[in-house]
Design a protein around this motif. Structure first.
Motif, mmCIF file in Angstrom:
data_model
loop_
_atom_site.group_PDB
_atom_site.id
_atom_site.type_symbol
_atom_site.label_atom_id
_atom_site.label_comp_id
_atom_site.label_asym_id
_atom_site.label_seq_id
_atom_site.Cartn_x
_atom_site.Cartn_y
_atom_site.Cartn_z
ATOM 1 N N THR A 1 7.596 4.569 0.813
ATOM 2 C CA THR A 1 6.732 4.253 1.953
ATOM 3 C C THR A 1 5.723 3.174 1.586
ATOM 4 O OG1 THR A 1 5.164 5.962 1.312
ATOM 5 C CG2 THR A 1 6.861 6.598 2.882
ATOM 6 N N MET A 2 5.397 2.367 2.575
ATOM 7 C CA MET A 2 4.498 1.233 2.347
ATOM 8 C C MET A 2 3.643 1.016 3.590
ATOM 9 S SD MET A 2 5.743 -2.663 1.757
ATOM 10 C CE MET A 2 4.630 -3.984 1.297
ATOM 11 N N ILE A 3 2.341 0.828 3.346
ATOM 12 C CA ILE A 3 1.483 0.509 4.471
ATOM 13 C C ILE A 3 0.958 -0.901 4.279
ATOM 14 C CG2 ILE A 3 -0.782 1.326 3.612
ATOM 15 C CD1 ILE A 3 -0.796 2.747 6.530
ATOM 16 N N ILE A 4 0.930 -1.671 5.352
ATOM 17 C CA ILE A 4 0.392 -3.026 5.318
ATOM 18 C C ILE A 4 -0.861 -2.976 6.173
ATOM 19 C CG2 ILE A 4 0.860 -5.410 6.058
ATOM 20 C CD1 ILE A 4 3.952 -4.154 5.505
ATOM 21 N N THR A 5 -1.994 -3.130 5.507
ATOM 22 C CA THR A 5 -3.242 -2.832 6.205
ATOM 23 C C THR A 5 -4.328 -3.866 5.935
ATOM 24 O OG1 THR A 5 -5.012 -1.206 6.452
ATOM 25 C CG2 THR A 5 -4.040 -1.342 4.281
ATOM 26 N N ASP A 6 -5.142 -4.036 6.920
ATOM 27 C CA ASP A 6 -6.389 -4.789 6.770
ATOM 28 C C ASP A 6 -7.098 -4.252 5.516
ATOM 29 O OD1 ASP A 6 -9.217 -5.351 7.042
ATOM 30 O OD2 ASP A 6 -8.765 -5.922 9.107
ATOM 31 N N ASN A 7 -7.613 -5.162 4.690
ATOM 32 C CA ASN A 7 -8.171 -4.678 3.423
ATOM 33 C C ASN A 7 -9.398 -3.775 3.604
ATOM 34 O OD1 ASN A 7 -9.935 -6.659 4.142
ATOM 35 N ND2 ASN A 7 -10.048 -7.625 2.108
ATOM 36 N N LYS A 8 -9.997 -3.802 4.781
ATOM 37 C CA LYS A 8 -11.130 -2.893 5.026
ATOM 38 C C LYS A 8 -10.681 -1.424 5.060
ATOM 39 C CE LYS A 8 -13.016 -5.083 8.680
ATOM 40 N NZ LYS A 8 -12.530 -6.490 8.678
ATOM 41 N N ARG A 9 -9.395 -1.223 5.339
ATOM 42 C CA ARG A 9 -8.903 0.160 5.416
ATOM 43 C C ARG A 9 -8.100 0.573 4.185
ATOM 44 N NH1 ARG A 9 -6.752 -0.062 11.661
ATOM 45 N NH2 ARG A 9 -8.785 -0.477 12.596
ATOM 46 N N GLU A 10 -8.065 -0.312 3.198
ATOM 47 C CA GLU A 10 -7.276 -0.022 2.000
ATOM 48 C C GLU A 10 -7.691 1.316 1.363
ATOM 49 O OE1 GLU A 10 -7.716 -3.027 -0.991
ATOM 50 O OE2 GLU A 10 -6.077 -2.249 -2.222
ATOM 51 N N GLY A 11 -9.001 1.477 1.196
ATOM 52 C CA GLY A 11 -9.514 2.703 0.581
ATOM 53 C C GLY A 11 -9.108 3.933 1.381
ATOM 54 N N PHE A 12 -9.171 3.809 2.691
ATOM 55 C CA PHE A 12 -8.813 4.937 3.545
ATOM 56 C C PHE A 12 -7.374 5.379 3.305
ATOM 57 C CE2 PHE A 12 -6.824 6.414 7.520
ATOM 58 C CZ PHE A 12 -7.507 7.611 7.657
ATOM 59 N N TYR A 13 -6.451 4.429 3.340
ATOM 60 C CA TYR A 13 -5.039 4.814 3.238
ATOM 61 C C TYR A 13 -4.662 5.277 1.832
ATOM 62 C CZ TYR A 13 -4.120 3.538 8.066
ATOM 63 O OH TYR A 13 -4.120 3.512 9.444
ATOM 64 N N LYS A 14 -5.487 4.921 0.849
ATOM 65 C CA LYS A 14 -5.206 5.381 -0.514
ATOM 66 C C LYS A 14 -5.465 6.879 -0.701
ATOM 67 C CE LYS A 14 -4.968 1.337 -3.316
ATOM 68 N NZ LYS A 14 -5.623 0.367 -4.228
ATOM 69 N N ASN A 15 -6.070 7.509 0.292
ATOM 70 C CA ASN A 15 -6.289 8.951 0.207
ATOM 71 C C ASN A 15 -5.008 9.774 0.320
ATOM 72 O OD1 ASN A 15 -9.266 9.822 0.258
ATOM 73 N ND2 ASN A 15 -9.204 8.120 1.718
ATOM 74 N N GLU B 1 -6.196 6.419 15.440
ATOM 75 C CA GLU B 1 -6.179 6.318 13.972
ATOM 76 C C GLU B 1 -7.235 5.347 13.447
ATOM 77 O OE1 GLU B 1 -2.439 7.038 12.042
ATOM 78 O OE2 GLU B 1 -2.768 5.370 10.666
ATOM 79 N N SER B 2 -7.563 4.327 14.246
ATOM 80 C CA SER B 2 -8.542 3.346 13.775
ATOM 81 C C SER B 2 -9.959 3.919 13.673
ATOM 82 C CB SER B 2 -8.531 2.116 14.681
ATOM 83 O OG SER B 2 -8.752 2.504 16.014
ATOM 84 N N LEU B 3 -10.195 5.078 14.273
ATOM 85 C CA LEU B 3 -11.511 5.713 14.130
ATOM 86 C C LEU B 3 -11.639 6.472 12.817
ATOM 87 C CD1 LEU B 3 -12.016 7.301 17.689
ATOM 88 C CD2 LEU B 3 -13.226 5.310 16.767
ATOM 89 N N LEU B 4 -10.529 6.840 12.230
ATOM 90 C CA LEU B 4 -10.574 7.721 11.061
ATOM 91 C C LEU B 4 -11.232 7.088 9.839
ATOM 92 C CD1 LEU B 4 -7.089 9.490 11.311
ATOM 93 C CD2 LEU B 4 -9.284 10.245 12.236
ATOM 94 N N PRO B 5 -10.931 5.822 9.530
ATOM 95 C CA PRO B 5 -11.613 5.237 8.362
ATOM 96 C C PRO B 5 -13.133 5.247 8.517
ATOM 97 C CG PRO B 5 -9.742 3.867 8.995
ATOM 98 C CD PRO B 5 -9.910 4.904 10.080
ATOM 99 N N VAL B 6 -13.617 5.011 9.713
ATOM 100 C CA VAL B 6 -15.064 5.043 9.951
ATOM 101 C C VAL B 6 -15.597 6.462 9.772
ATOM 102 C CG1 VAL B 6 -16.899 4.579 11.624
ATOM 103 C CG2 VAL B 6 -14.824 3.157 11.620
ATOM 104 N N ALA B 7 -14.910 7.412 10.359
ATOM 105 C CA ALA B 7 -15.355 8.810 10.255
ATOM 106 C C ALA B 7 -15.375 9.246 8.789
ATOM 107 C CB ALA B 7 -14.433 9.716 11.075
#
Lengths: 337, 337, 337
Positions: free
Chosen positions: A25-39, C241-247
């Motif tokens: 699996t791979m996510i391509i994400t805005d770098n502002k959300r990188e930390g979020f998806y690494k959870n 889903e875009s609200l989750l990183p902020v939360a």
């Protein structure tokens, strides 16, 4: 094989489901959300982009061994032109994007499927009842407004132009406002086993309208608060069982029509956004030709998915299952484009 | 053994649950829905009827080896006279049907159970507060209306008579309208283990009333839109834990009263349809003496069923489990009638 | 080891989860609810008290081998003074109770965490917009009211004093009323693995306000019905889903701030009670520093918990899991106080 998606909308359940079906699996994400998806441990690779062009490059890097799962934010984020540059296989039928982006073509598909739809008014001058005015594209309800006559329609469009949300009135669709309750019917069409499955039902949770019930009418009036319809979440629901045969018939008709008009037709998840009236009519005012965020409710299966499957089946997993089965039968080309 | 039900209401979960408990399953359905029910692999036999009399014959064909599970649509579809001709065993206590169909006997059962109920007004002339006027039978809220004084009550009844929904005012029940929130408490009473289980809670999703919040008051007024209360779905909820002991006590009282007045009493699923006030009082305005459609939310178990069972337990499966256990203990006659 | 809790609020899921993790379980309950809690086989011991002092003694009886799980009703039932006499280990950080009970300190913690919060007005005289006036402590919304100017604020406070709900205006907090939809974000912070998990989202179900939508404006006005905001249940939801990183960022900030100001900081479940505006801003108007009743929805896991765990994970079970893991690692002292 890698299953990839853009980091937003329903990415979590898509990749969670892909992992359950044994994919990388791979996510391509805005770098502002990188930390979020690494959870999330089910995401093998987090590719963070700093520009949308870089996002396209990242998607194209897996063109030999990857499949991109499109969702509501794909076209919205990247724009049509960038999506056209995607060389990696996309799950489903890419041609649907174009029909989906155009409110008029959209309603035409529904109408040709013998699905009840609201009256459409070509011009503000034609309006003779309560209408809702909508913007093209999946903007999550932003800018939508109600109007009960021509002058209110014109006034509202003027405001949208002034606030630069649209350039002219051709960018809106004027639809009869059906009195009833919203119910969004989610489906999955498998062209591998030629079956349309009812996946689930949701109700959108919209700000500020769903909060205004907490204010008395006097307050709303004195404080001059206008209702807005921005979707920020979803609430689960089930329908009266007698509505389901009608909903499924609509869905099957719709699949058939897309096969004729947008060959090879609808593949995978779609949604018929509906109002149910007090005559128990299902009136479909919009469709989505891909996974909708309302399916995020059902990460462990929905009241309907449990009727088809003896295991927890999210829409994300259903997609991955379809890819896996297609691949095993050497029919992958039938489910991607 | 075959578990059968009529194709509507909660048939899917009933047969899904029956299959999980190892039964043969059969649906008896209007032939218009035959195709729909054939989608589900847990239904072994789809018997499609073209007339209601044929439906009764189909039910009676399995009188030696079948059990019919009744639900809200059974009496509504077939009518009392046809139900009386059913020779196949029916799960639960048939005599409850009669009490359920009669709003006055219904409220009497609740009152005798020391359950808080709304004030009932015998005649429109007696009305001295806000009331809701309801029709006999489980018509899903169709025709219900609110009235705040005698003249509004009379006017509303007159309209119902004119629209041929009723013949005279004896066919309605006039109930005090309790201010609060609806909460429908679903229970299962097992007479095999003598236990009342809290199964789940739902809120009805009603058209058009639940959609009208999206319209401003001006629109409703100018466009002359009247609220209607037709149930088209259900939304899940849980209650404050401190409400549960009260709800369960009511349920236990109710079971006890039915044993006295409608021997052998309540068997299997029932529902106490309630309003919870801001004093945290539970006021029960109606009961259902069989499975309610709100349990369709919980095909994979509810927040409460998971407290009793270490496996996914729908209400449909709970019924089948009861039949299986009763049969194994040679006590089948205790759970059917 | 025994896991114990007070019989109310979220006791069922707490002990259900504790049993799943292999603990002995004990409920300490008002004797009126003894019968109720005896229905559940996962509760090993039901200790019924007749006075609150007896409750404290019962809790203290297991001081050598027990852990008490606090919930919203603990301080509310026992009162601060009795809670101070509890010698048994309490899961989480006891010092949070004090911050939670004080609306001003509460908002300060949020503000220091760079979380968007509503404007707070120190005195009725300062009010210049729509506000909500709240009482200190977790009273479930009882007594809360809206006001659109100073005089309405003063009038409302006067009423509260007259009805003896408060003694003077220092016992209320006056908060800007944010227009949007409520969304309650539930989290779990594990200091053992240093991770904040999004657990779930709920919407409170409040009487009578959530029922008033069923009345027309005329009725409310003529019948002089005032909205009230007493929480009697919860409804599930998911967020865009875009609200989750902020939360999640908010939640992480919050954990960090509590480590600084209320050492050793937040441990275990907490909730950021929020309004989501139509700019998609999350505005947090309150927090709970322990398990909230909204998690009762997710006894078999939530749409988010399934992303972290490959097994059904309620918040109650998550707490028990944390205790078990801490204990196995000989770090129990890190999660209790």
């Amino acid at each position: 094989m890698i299953i990839a998606t853009i980091g937003s909308h329903s990415a979590l359940q898509i990749l969670h489901g892909a992992k359950k079906e044994g994919f990388q699996t791979m996510i391509i994400t805005d770098n502002k959300r990188e930390g979020f998806y690494k959870n999330f441990s089910f995401i093998d690779t987090v590719s963070a982009y700093t520009s949308l062009d870089e996002a396209v490059s990242m998607i194209n890097e897996i063109k030999d061994n990857g499949i991109l799962i499109p969702h509501g934010s794909l076209v919205e984020y990247l724009g049509k032109e960038r999506v056209d540059r995607i060389e990696t296989k996309i799950f489903g039928n890419r041609k649907i994007f174009e029909w989906e982006a155009n409110q008029k073509k959209k309603m035409e598909l529904l109408k040709k499927s013998n699905i009840k739809i609201p009256e459409i008014f070509e011009r503000p001058e034609d309006v003779d009842r309560l209408v809702i005015v909508k913007l093209n594209g999946a903007k999550g309800g932003k800018g939508y407004f109600l109007a009960k006559n021509k002058s209110e329609v014109k006034e509202g469009i003027q405001k949208l132009i002034e606030s630069k949300m649209i350039r002219d009135e051709d960018e809106v669709i004027i639809q009869e406002y059906i009195i009833g309750v919203p119910m969004y019917f989610q489906f999955f069409y498998s062209n591998i086993i030629d079956r349309t499955e009812i996946f689930g039902i949701d109700i959108r949770y919209e700000t500020n309208i769903d909060g205004l019930r907490r204010l008395t009418y006097e307050y709303m009036k004195e404080l001059n608060i206008d209702p807005t319809f921005v979707v920020v979440g979803n609430i689960p629901a089930v329908a009266r069982e007698s509505l389901l045969p009608v909903a499924l018939e609509y869905a099957n008709n719709f699949v058939r029509t897309t096969k004729e008009l947008v060959s090879p037709g609808m593949i995978g998840p779609f949604c018929l956004e509906s109002i149910v009236t007090d005559n128990s009519d299902i009136v479909v005012f919009e469709f989505s030709g891909r996974i909708v965020a309302g399916t995020n409710l059902y990460v462990n299966g929905s009241p309907y998915s449990w009727l088809y499957w003896d295991e927890p089946m999210s829409m994300g997993r259903r997609i991955a299952r379809e890819i896996r089965v297609a691949n095993e039968k050497d029919k992958l080309s039938l489910v991607v484009s």
